[in-house]
Design a protein around this motif. Structure first.
Motif, PDB file in Angstrom:
ATOM      1  N   TYR A   1      45.483  39.301  41.024  1.00  0.00           N
ATOM      2  CA  TYR A   1      44.686  38.944  42.499  1.00  0.00           C
ATOM      3  C   TYR A   1      45.632  38.794  43.387  1.00  0.00           C
ATOM      4  O   TYR A   1      44.921  38.614  44.827  1.00  0.00           O
ATOM      5  CB  TYR A   1      43.859  37.843  41.884  1.00  0.00           C
ATOM      6  CG  TYR A   1      44.482  36.736  42.095  1.00  0.00           C
ATOM      7  CD1 TYR A   1      44.455  35.816  43.414  1.00  0.00           C
ATOM      8  CD2 TYR A   1      45.365  36.062  40.783  1.00  0.00           C
ATOM      9  CE1 TYR A   1      45.361  34.613  43.602  1.00  0.00           C
ATOM     10  CE2 TYR A   1      46.172  35.160  41.295  1.00  0.00           C
ATOM     11  CZ  TYR A   1      46.137  34.265  42.333  1.00  0.00           C
ATOM     12  OH  TYR A   1      46.648  32.894  42.562  1.00  0.00           O
TER      13      TYR A   1
ATOM     14  N   LYS B   1      46.257  31.461  40.021  1.00  0.00           N
ATOM     15  CA  LYS B   1      45.854  31.998  38.714  1.00  0.00           C
ATOM     16  C   LYS B   1      45.239  30.875  37.579  1.00  0.00           C
ATOM     17  O   LYS B   1      44.426  31.427  37.413  1.00  0.00           O
ATOM     18  CB  LYS B   1      47.386  32.273  38.060  1.00  0.00           C
ATOM     19  CG  LYS B   1      47.948  33.681  38.604  1.00  0.00           C
ATOM     20  CD  LYS B   1      49.226  33.856  37.679  1.00  0.00           C
ATOM     21  CE  LYS B   1      49.830  34.949  38.335  1.00  0.00           C
ATOM     22  NZ  LYS B   1      51.161  35.332  37.584  1.00  0.00           N
TER      23      LYS B   1
ATOM     24  N   SER C   1      36.821  32.289  36.084  1.00  0.00           N
ATOM     25  CA  SER C   1      36.340  33.644  35.655  1.00  0.00           C
ATOM     26  C   SER C   1      35.332  33.613  34.404  1.00  0.00           C
ATOM     27  O   SER C   1      34.332  34.435  34.658  1.00  0.00           O
ATOM     28  CB  SER C   1      37.435  34.553  35.386  1.00  0.00           C
ATOM     29  OG  SER C   1      38.191  34.863  36.582  1.00  0.00           O
TER      30      SER C   1
ATOM     31  N   THR D   1      40.011  40.904  40.858  1.00  0.00           N
ATOM     32  CA  THR D   1      39.882  39.958  39.720  1.00  0.00           C
ATOM     33  C   THR D   1      38.816  40.601  38.604  1.00  0.00           C
ATOM     34  O   THR D   1      39.218  40.356  37.515  1.00  0.00           O
ATOM     35  CB  THR D   1      39.441  38.799  40.529  1.00  0.00           C
ATOM     36  OG1 THR D   1      40.193  38.359  41.500  1.00  0.00           O
ATOM     37  CG2 THR D   1      38.995  37.635  39.682  1.00  0.00           C
TER      38      THR D   1
ATOM     39  N   LEU E   1      44.459  38.300  35.855  1.00  0.00           N
ATOM     40  CA  LEU E   1      44.828  37.122  36.716  1.00  0.00           C
ATOM     41  C   LEU E   1      46.135  37.496  37.463  1.00  0.00           C
ATOM     42  O   LEU E   1      46.111  36.902  38.604  1.00  0.00           O
ATOM     43  CB  LEU E   1      45.185  35.870  35.796  1.00  0.00           C
ATOM     44  CG  LEU E   1      43.995  35.401  35.081  1.00  0.00           C
ATOM     45  CD1 LEU E   1      44.072  34.044  34.431  1.00  0.00           C
ATOM     46  CD2 LEU E   1      42.904  35.234  36.085  1.00  0.00           C
TER      47      LEU E   1
ATOM     48  N   ILE F   1      41.826  30.869  38.800  1.00  0.00           N
ATOM     49  CA  ILE F   1      40.659  32.027  38.625  1.00  0.00           C
ATOM     50  C   ILE F   1      40.403  31.931  36.802  1.00  0.00           C
ATOM     51  O   ILE F   1      39.425  32.187  36.581  1.00  0.00           O
ATOM     52  CB  ILE F   1      41.720  33.386  38.756  1.00  0.00           C
ATOM     53  CG1 ILE F   1      42.014  33.210  40.245  1.00  0.00           C
ATOM     54  CG2 ILE F   1      40.704  34.428  38.466  1.00  0.00           C
ATOM     55  CD1 ILE F   1      41.662  34.290  40.939  1.00  0.00           C
TER      56      ILE F   1
END
Ligand code: URA
Length: 261
Positions: free
Chosen positions: A17, A162, A169, A194, A14, A165
């Motif tokens: 990215y 963050k 994810s 990522t 994280l 994501i």
């Protein structure tokens, strides 16, 4: 690697990215003839017609059989997702589109304005460029699968944060585990960093396969970067070189493209 370590891997990524999310939505660019020539469609050939007996190069985590989910189940589980703050500002969640049994998956960065309106990935100008890349490879959009690292448009196309994501994810991973592609192409810095948990710039990551839980992953430049490059044919040839490696790995014909200088 188990699901837990897969998640740890993504969570560990994280921090990586924070490179710019390439913006989509650039229009009116005409390409140099040499650049345009690379993206001439090649005669489409259904991937299924050219398959070698399916080689299982994919060992994405030995999830027990009962954990194998369909894309529909994953979509249903997302529901009207409000797991992060992007849920409040998006118009449509962009889950992904294409063949649920695709041999090749493209992972982009995140939806732009057009995608947010339509609920489909890569439908704006960057999408048109991606379509040209896919056609140049002799493939059709319907036979690959296209999705993004995050499923909701960040306001003003800002970089996803963050926590966003982290929330999103696991769903990308579940999609990839469901599809079990033979090759993944990560489009642009953000997607590549990522998915790979890397801080390397795309210029260093691209051009070679990386291992993504047993699946070869090729990072390449984002289609928006090609649009922004003002028709500079070098960047087109760079992407084409990456895509020829992908085609070779899939044991698909590599359409001839002549490099006129
Ligand atoms: N750019 C992306 O990375 N994804 C999209 O879906 C559209 C533009």
């Amino acid at each position: 690697m188990g699901t837990h370590s897969v998640k740890s891997h993504l969570l560990a990524s994280l921090g990586a990215y924070l490179q710019e999310l390439q913006e989509s939505g650039i229009d009116g660019l005409s390409l140099e003839p040499a650049a345009a020539a690379i993206l001439e469609p090649s005669p489409a050939q259904p991937v299924s017609a050219q398959l070698e007996p399916q080689q299982d190069v994919r060992q994405p985590d030995s999830a027990p059989a009962e954990k194998q989910e369909t894309l529909e189940q994953i979509r249903k589980n997302l529901g009207d997702c409000q797991r992060c703050k992007l849920g409040a500002t998006r118009n449509k969640l962009v889950f992904g589109a294409g063949n649920p049994k695709a041999r090749l998956v493209f992972v982009g960065e995140g939806p732009g304005a057009d995608e947010d309106q339509k609920g489909e990935p890569f439908v704006g100008d960057a999408g048109k460029m991606l379509n040209r890349i896919i056609s140049a490879m002799g493939l059709q959009r319907e036979e690959v699968y296209i999705c993004n690292a995050v499923k909701c448009r960040p306001p003003q196309n800002r970089n996803p944060e963050k926590d966003e994501i982290a929330a999103c994810s696991p769903f990308l991973l579940r999609q990839l585990h469901s599809i079990k592609p033979e090759v993944i192409v990560a489009l642009g810095t953000f997607a590549a960093q990522t998915v790979l948990g890397s801080k390397e710039p795309i210029s260093r990551l691209r051009g070679k396969f990386h291992d993504f839980h047993g699946v070869p992953l090729m990072p390449t430049y984002h289609p928006s970067y090609l649009l922004r490059s003002g028709g500079n044919s070098d960047s087109f040839w760079t992407v084409w070189d990456d895509m020829t490696q992908v085609l070779r790995l899939l044991k698909l014909p590599v359409p001839e493209k002549s490099r006129k200088k």
